[in-house]
Scaffold this motif. Structure first.
Motif, PDB file in Angstrom:
ATOM      1  N   ASP A 135       0.957  -1.254   0.153  1.00 33.88           N
ATOM      2  CA  ASP A 135       0.029   0.088  -0.134  1.00 33.88           C
ATOM      3  C   ASP A 135       1.047   1.312   0.099  1.00 33.88           C
ATOM      4  N   VAL A 136       1.140   1.780  -1.215  1.00 39.64           N
ATOM      5  CA  VAL A 136       2.116   2.780  -1.449  1.00 39.64           C
ATOM      6  C   VAL A 136       1.563   4.072  -0.811  1.00 39.64           C
ATOM      7  N   TYR A 137       0.210   4.103  -0.323  1.00 36.59           N
ATOM      8  CA  TYR A 137      -0.243   5.178   0.280  1.00 36.59           C
ATOM      9  C   TYR A 137       0.004   5.445   1.792  1.00 36.59           C
ATOM     10  N   SER A 153      -6.387   1.805 -10.187  1.00 40.45           N
ATOM     11  CA  SER A 153      -5.967   2.568 -11.617  1.00 40.45           C
ATOM     12  C   SER A 153      -5.438   4.097 -11.155  1.00 40.45           C
ATOM     13  N   GLY A 154      -5.429   4.390  -9.963  1.00 33.41           N
ATOM     14  CA  GLY A 154      -4.695   5.582  -9.470  1.00 33.41           C
ATOM     15  C   GLY A 154      -3.600   5.678  -9.426  1.00 33.41           C
ATOM     16  N   LEU A 155      -2.677   4.389  -9.299  1.00 35.45           N
ATOM     17  CA  LEU A 155      -1.261   4.532  -9.154  1.00 35.45           C
ATOM     18  C   LEU A 155      -0.624   4.653 -10.484  1.00 35.45           C
ATOM     19  N   VAL A 156       0.609   5.109 -10.316  1.00 36.07           N
ATOM     20  CA  VAL A 156       1.305   5.555 -11.574  1.00 36.07           C
ATOM     21  C   VAL A 156       2.176   4.134 -11.829  1.00 36.07           C
ATOM     22  N   LEU A 273       7.144  -0.625 -12.425  1.00 35.66           N
ATOM     23  CA  LEU A 273       7.431   0.056 -11.187  1.00 35.66           C
ATOM     24  C   LEU A 273       6.445   1.108 -10.779  1.00 35.66           C
ATOM     25  N   LEU A 274       5.707   0.652  -9.235  1.00 36.57           N
ATOM     26  CA  LEU A 274       4.773   1.388  -9.206  1.00 36.57           C
ATOM     27  C   LEU A 274       4.858   2.506  -8.069  1.00 36.57           C
TER      28      LEU A 274
END
Length: 305
Positions: A135-137, A153-156, A273-274
């Motif tokens: 969870d990168v948030y 879908s909000g991830l880069v 890479l996210l």
């Protein structure tokens, strides 16, 4: 509202990284009173609390978590720009927290990161290994390297190797004892080494050949939530695996594993890479993306030589 004092922003970043306002004050040679005043001033300018503090602990609020990556980028960019102007050379300096997949991470990406640090010694890494999507948030992770399309879908997502697919494989010892399946439909007669991700057991393997598609329900006496363990079982001759081509590229080239049913293609599992926000795409991250993409392409080509 503009932030008027960059020293307050640096104090906030140091306190978040150290988990302590007093430790940040010591590093910046400030008294506890000045540090507390600086943080309160920053919170006042933004109109929101950034940290929840007690005598023994400190943790970021939701607003603080959102500010931290942008604050790091702003301070790093300012420091690097002034150094580049003063020295006339490019500066690459960063601290990146990265979540890696267990198999590719341990057996390949670790070495690739060593190469990167040899070229850019002022870059530091903090790594965690997990096949679950970080969870990168919320987690203390800047970047995650993962297979497959991100569920959010909000991830880069920056592609590292888009052409990657799963490959059906087994060790020569297993094939000598049990024979090789002529097609994926024959997997019902074999011990299949399955991968578990969270509560989901990957026991349906998909294949295509032209317009034909097969979905095969597989079974076996071993399953694991660690991709590296599944690959090691396969090399030891414990059964047939359905693995990412990048994970087993070196094993195929060395003969430790043999590709099965090569006229059938496994399902696509692109590697990417996210990150949570495009503002995290610092020059260091872009350089790292290019380095990893180059190494992935070389690894994939190695297995087909």
């Amino acid at each position: 509202m503009k932030i008027r004092n960059l020293h307050d922003l640096e104090l906030f970043v140091r306190a978040a990284e150290l988990g302590s306002l007093s430790a940040a004050a010591r590093q910046l040679d400030l008294s506890p009173a000045l540090a507390s005043a600086g943080l309160k001033r920053l919170e006042g300018e933004l109109g929101v609390p950034l940290m929840l503090r007690s005598t023994r602990s400190l943790r970021l609020t939701g607003e603080g978590e959102r500010l931290l990556p942008a604050a790091r980028l702003a301070l790093d960019g300012l420091r690097d720009a002034t150094e580049e102007i003063a020295t006339g050379r490019q500066v690459v300096r960063d601290h990146l927290q990265i979540s890696l997949p267990s198999d590719l991470g341990r057996n390949h990406i670790l070495g690739w990161l060593d190469e990167f640090q040899a070229r850019w010694p002022e870059v530091s890494f903090r790594l965690q290994f997990s096949d679950r999507l970080a969870d990168v948030y919320r987690q203390p992770v800047d970047l995650a390297i993962r297979y497959g399309s991100p569920p959010d879908s909000g991830l880069v997502a920056l592609p590292l190797y888009a052409a990657n697919r799963r490959i059906l494989c087994a060790a020569p010892t297993y094939l000598a004892a049990h024979g090789a399946p002529a097609s994926p439909a024959d997997l019902a007669g074999h011990n299949c080494l399955r991968f578990r991700l969270g509560d989901e057991l990957h026991d349906q393997w998909r294949f295509t050949r032209g317009a034909d598609e097969l979905r095969i329900d597989v079974a076996g006496n071993r399953a694991c939530d660690d991709g590296d363990a599944v690959r090691r079982w396969a090399i030891a001759g414990r059964g047939i695996a359905y693995k990412s081509g990048l994970d087993i590229a070196a094993d195929l080239a060395a003969g430790r594993l043999v590709r099965l049913c090569p006229d059938w293609q496994g399902e696509p599992v692109p590697l990417a890479l996210l990150c949570a926000d495009r503002r995290q795409l610092s020059p260091t991250v872009v350089l790292l993306r290019d380095h990893l993409r180059e190494r992935c392409e070389a690894l994939a080509g190695h297995s087909s030589d």
